[in-house]
Design an enzyme around this catalytic site. Structure first.
Site, PDB file in Angstrom:
ATOM      1  N   LEU B  63      15.751 -19.303   8.981  1.00 45.60           N
ATOM      2  CA  LEU B  63      15.802 -20.623   9.606  1.00 45.60           C
ATOM      3  C   LEU B  63      15.736 -21.778   8.610  1.00 45.60           C
ATOM      4  O   LEU B  63      15.539 -22.925   8.993  1.00 45.60           O
ATOM      5  CB  LEU B  63      14.681 -20.759  10.651  1.00 45.60           C
ATOM      6  CG  LEU B  63      14.746 -19.753  11.810  1.00 45.60           C
ATOM      7  CD1 LEU B  63      13.694 -20.087  12.853  1.00 45.60           C
ATOM      8  CD2 LEU B  63      16.127 -19.698  12.448  1.00 45.60           C
ATOM      9  N   HIS B 179      16.135  -3.998   4.061  1.00 46.20           N
ATOM     10  CA  HIS B 179      17.567  -4.327   3.995  1.00 46.20           C
ATOM     11  C   HIS B 179      18.188  -3.106   3.328  1.00 46.20           C
ATOM     12  O   HIS B 179      18.045  -2.925   2.120  1.00 46.20           O
ATOM     13  CB  HIS B 179      17.741  -5.599   3.156  1.00 46.20           C
ATOM     14  CG  HIS B 179      19.153  -5.889   2.739  1.00 46.20           C
ATOM     15  ND1 HIS B 179      20.112  -6.339   3.599  1.00 46.20           N
ATOM     16  CD2 HIS B 179      19.763  -5.793   1.533  1.00 46.20           C
ATOM     17  CE1 HIS B 179      21.252  -6.508   2.941  1.00 46.20           C
ATOM     18  NE2 HIS B 179      21.065  -6.186   1.694  1.00 46.20           N
ATOM     19  N   HIS B 232      19.943  -4.586  10.288  1.00 44.40           N
ATOM     20  CA  HIS B 232      21.410  -4.662  10.325  1.00 44.40           C
ATOM     21  C   HIS B 232      22.116  -3.411   9.794  1.00 44.40           C
ATOM     22  O   HIS B 232      22.888  -3.472   8.846  1.00 44.40           O
ATOM     23  CB  HIS B 232      21.951  -5.935   9.667  1.00 44.40           C
ATOM     24  CG  HIS B 232      21.362  -6.346   8.351  1.00 44.40           C
ATOM     25  ND1 HIS B 232      21.162  -7.644   8.010  1.00 44.40           N
ATOM     26  CD2 HIS B 232      20.957  -5.623   7.278  1.00 44.40           C
ATOM     27  CE1 HIS B 232      20.651  -7.716   6.808  1.00 44.40           C
ATOM     28  NE2 HIS B 232      20.523  -6.499   6.340  1.00 44.40           N
ATOM     29  N   ASP B 305      20.730 -11.896  13.186  1.00 45.62           N
ATOM     30  CA  ASP B 305      20.953 -11.906  11.735  1.00 45.62           C
ATOM     31  C   ASP B 305      21.488 -13.272  11.282  1.00 45.62           C
ATOM     32  O   ASP B 305      22.328 -13.376  10.403  1.00 45.62           O
ATOM     33  CB  ASP B 305      21.922 -10.794  11.327  1.00 45.62           C
ATOM     34  CG  ASP B 305      21.648 -10.301   9.916  1.00 45.62           C
ATOM     35  OD1 ASP B 305      20.627 -10.689   9.338  1.00 45.62           O
ATOM     36  OD2 ASP B 305      22.468  -9.526   9.396  1.00 45.62           O
TER      37      ASP B 305
END
Lengths: 307, 425
Positions: B63, B179, B232, B305
């Site tokens: 953000l 990740h 992801h 994402d």
């Protein structure tokens, strides 16, 4: 069909366009050899050579081509070491628009940079080599050289040897040659062959004897020194032993096979001097001559479309 | 107090859409059923054919705060989230400074409360500064509200460090979010390795980079008894490894994001940097495998994402452009496209956006139940809109879905009983 505004790669062309470009270039070969000039064609037009990467021969070739057609030619070299590379690229585009540049020849060390510039500038953009993507004028000049010497540009077997992975020359040549119905063989160690390059008309070899068997044309590619430090090959001498083009390996190809190299050469790494300087087999000097004619044809063609 | 009439909602117990009415009062879901009469003072919201679902719970978004306010701020993200029906976001910690200090974790939570429309739950850095060198203070960070530990867009590369992170976090009952990318194999890459990247002259990242990292971390989770979550997930092989680990009963969970089940690598054609993501878009076979893994439960949630970037980040030669795509406002619509195409049921799609990520986070929202917080999203699944970069709410305009027509228009979003987004009627 609308006239293409830019020349960003061979990928955007079709056989008709390529053949027309080569025919136009052929006429410039004759003009250049006759010693005449045609300085009214691009009179009043501005050609900017925008080079973000060092190059002597390509820049000089474009400069000569532009001057022979009467264009005002300006050379701009931009240091790539600047941290604000990306900003420089688009800031440069704004500057060029303000200068009313007509033809913009771009070389950049990043794939896709000329395409990005083409979105932002008013000029016709000519890709003079971008990263490991394309080098369309090199493929056109190679094609013209082959066509003049072999009398045709289809059904030939062309072997491209060495560092295919990092070569924009190889990519543009493969696209152009297969488009016109030739058979391309790429030969190199697996670490220097890009993934997924096999396609209709493209065969991968790791052995020079097998790959060169029956070849009409043998192209050697420049091997960058940093490929050794990057761990892709162990040493220059091992590379030369297995993939360097020497008299013995050339013997695997057809007896009348011709040798090409986009330059600049690393003698004794990817090509032996004995071969490079053999006027009967080597087309390397002719490639340079064809380069000017092809670039005149490209500038002429894009300038007509541009208006 | 709002009374929703003539709407359909997901009955959490039955997992089916039922038609009826729902009343929210004092910030919670007070009642629902076929007919609730006319309670005094209730504002009536009638939307025939619309679906009322829990406010979306987004497991993964960056953000911009602190340190990257030119890309997004929490205030601008809140606008995009509300327009996208999202009421809870788990915020990535790889900001500048990173969320590796209890005070910053508390700041993120407080900044969420200031928006009035969005609950922010901070991830904390798995390693100090997300630099991959030394562990962050998991216990103190958990006490300050951290929901799990991750280095955000950076993989925890060292096997030794990952082992310690998993082991140490397990002592606090916490997960490590990875990740999943072998950092060395992926170094310098810009697109999935293969014919497309080769012809575009782009340095490639092999799909195996994901599988190698997932396989390693599954073994480390088994070794330590720790819990690992893969963010992801984008490859067939990665999905298969996760399915196998779940079958073995290991503490392994996963999410994916809309680009990985909606787009494939062809989206980067012509050097479109808005489609440059991390991990990179994959082959069509991988896309289909991710979709299948959503349908069969291998993947536990769909996250936005969201990785906002500004023009200067993206208007670069492809290899130099910053990876990441804006995703808040398209999260619902791109997911619903898989309902229209028949790959997911509406119940599955909504669960992946609400109840499942909420359960993963251990929070009360994300379900339709009496007494649950009145965080709700009302959308019309049959109306369509077109995604247009430059005209999206929020700062992040770098959508990989630019130009795409999506079905599913958000009519309104409610946070703790207050309407915080008013769609066009």
């Amino acid at each position: 069909m609308t006239h293409p505004r830019h020349l960003l790669g061979i990928a955007g062309l079709n056989p008709v366009a390529v053949t027309a470009m080569l025919d136009l270039a052929e006429s410039y070969v004759l003009l250049n050899r006759s010693g005449k000039t045609q300085r009214d064609l691009l009179r009043g037009r501005t050609l900017i050579n925008l080079f973000f990467e060092d190059s002597t021969r390509t820049r000089t070739s474009f400069e000569l081509a532009g001057k022979r057609l009467g264009a005002d030619v300006i050379n701009m070299s931009v240091a790539t070491s600047s941290v604000t590379k990306g900003e420089t690229l688009l800031d440069t585009a704004a500057t060029l628009n303000a200068m009313n540049c007509d033809l913009l020849v771009v070389r950049h060390n990043r794939s896709g940079a000329p395409a990005l510039l083409a979105q932002k500038v008013d000029a016709a953009v000519i890709n003079a080599g971008d990263g490991t993507h394309e080098h369309p004028t090199q493929a056109l000049l190679d094609a013209l050289t082959i066509r003049r010497r072999k009398g045709r540009l289809s059904g030939l077997t062309v072997a491209i040897c060495g560092d295919i992975a990092h070569s924009r020359v190889a990519r543009s040549n493969i696209l152009l040659l297969t488009m016109l119905g030739n058979f391309v063989r790429v030969i190199g160690p697996p670490t220097l062959i890009p993934a997924g390059i096999e396609a209709p008309g493209v065969t991968v070899y790791h052995d020079m004897a097998a790959g060169l068997a029956g070849a009409d044309i043998v192209m050697a590619l420049r091997l960058q020194r940093e490929r050794m430090s990057g761990g892709l090959i162990p040493s220059a001498r091992e590379f030369f032993a297995f993939y360097g083009l020497d008299r013995k390996k050339l013997g695997y190809a057809k007896p009348d096979a011709l040798v090409m190299h986009p330059g600049p050469m690393n003698r004794g790494v990817e090509i032996d001097s004995d071969i490079a300087d053999d006027a009967a087999r080597s087309l390397i000097k002719e490639q340079v001559e064809m380069g000017v004619a092809v670039r005149m044809a490209v500038l002429d063609s894009l300038a007509r479309g541009y208006n | 107090m709002f009374l929703f009439r003539k709407i359909r909602f997901l009955d959490s117990a039955a997992q089916t859409l039922v038609e009826g009415e729902l009343l929210i009062k004092d910030g919670v879901i007070a009642d629902f059923g076929p007919s609730l009469g006319r309670p005094d003072g209730a504002q009536i919201v009638e939307a025939e054919g619309a679906i009322l679902c829990p406010g979306l719970v987004d497991l993964r978004a960056f953000l911009g705060e602190p340190g990257f306010e030119y890309r997004e701020t929490i205030a601008s993200a809140a606008l995009a989230a509300a327009a996208g029906g999202i009421t809870t976001i788990a915020v990535l910690p790889d900001s500048a400074p990173a969320i590796d200090d209890p005070a910053i974790a508390r700041l993120i939570t407080a900044r969420g409360q200031e928006t009035g429309s969005l609950t922010l739950l901070p991830y904390a850095a798995a390693t100090r500064g997300c630099r991959g060198e030394e562990l962050a203070e998991y216990g103190l960070l958990k006490a300050a509200g951290a929901i799990a530990f991750t280095d955000g867009q950076r993989a925890i590369a060292s096997s030794r460090l990952m082992r310690r992170a998993l082991a140490y976090a397990s002592g606090f009952g916490m997960r490590i979010v990875q990740h999943p990318e072998d950092a060395e194999l992926a170094a310098g890459g810009a697109a999935t390795e293969g014919a497309r990247a080769s012809w575009m002259g782009l340095p490639g990242i092999p799909a195996a980079a994901e599988a190698i990292c997932i396989a390693r971390d599954i073994r480390l989770a088994a070794l330590t008894g720790g819990a690992v979550h893969f963010a992801h997930v984008s490859t067939a092989e990665g999905c298969a490894l996760i399915a196998q680990a779940k079958h073995e009963g290991l503490h392994v969970t996963a999410d994916t994001a809309p680009p990985y089940f909606d787009l494939n690598e062809t989206a980067i054609g012509d050097f479109r940097t808005y489609a440059k993501l991390s991990p990179p878009l994959r082959t069509e076979a991988d896309r289909q495998a991710v979709l299948a893994a959503l349908a069969d439960g291998t993947i536990d949630a769909i996250a936005s994402d969201h990785q906002p970037r500004d023009a200067d980040d993206k208007r670069q030669p492809f290899a130099e452009a910053s990876p990441g795509g804006a995703g808040l406002v398209t999260l619902l619509g791109v997911t619903l496209a898989q309902v229209q195409s028949g790959h997911l049921t509406m119940a599955q799609a909504l669960a992946l956006l609400t109840v499942k990520p909420a359960a993963w986070l251990g929070i009360e929202t994300g379900r339709i139940a009496k007494g649950a917080p009145a965080d709700l999203c009302l959308f019309d699944p049959s109306r369509s809109w077109r995604v247009t970069a430059g005209q999206l709410p929020g700062k992040g305009q770098n959508t990989p879905f630019d130009g795409r027509a999506l079905e599913g228009v958000v009519l309104g979003t409610w946070k703790a009983g207050n309407q915080v987004f008013f769609g066009q009627a």
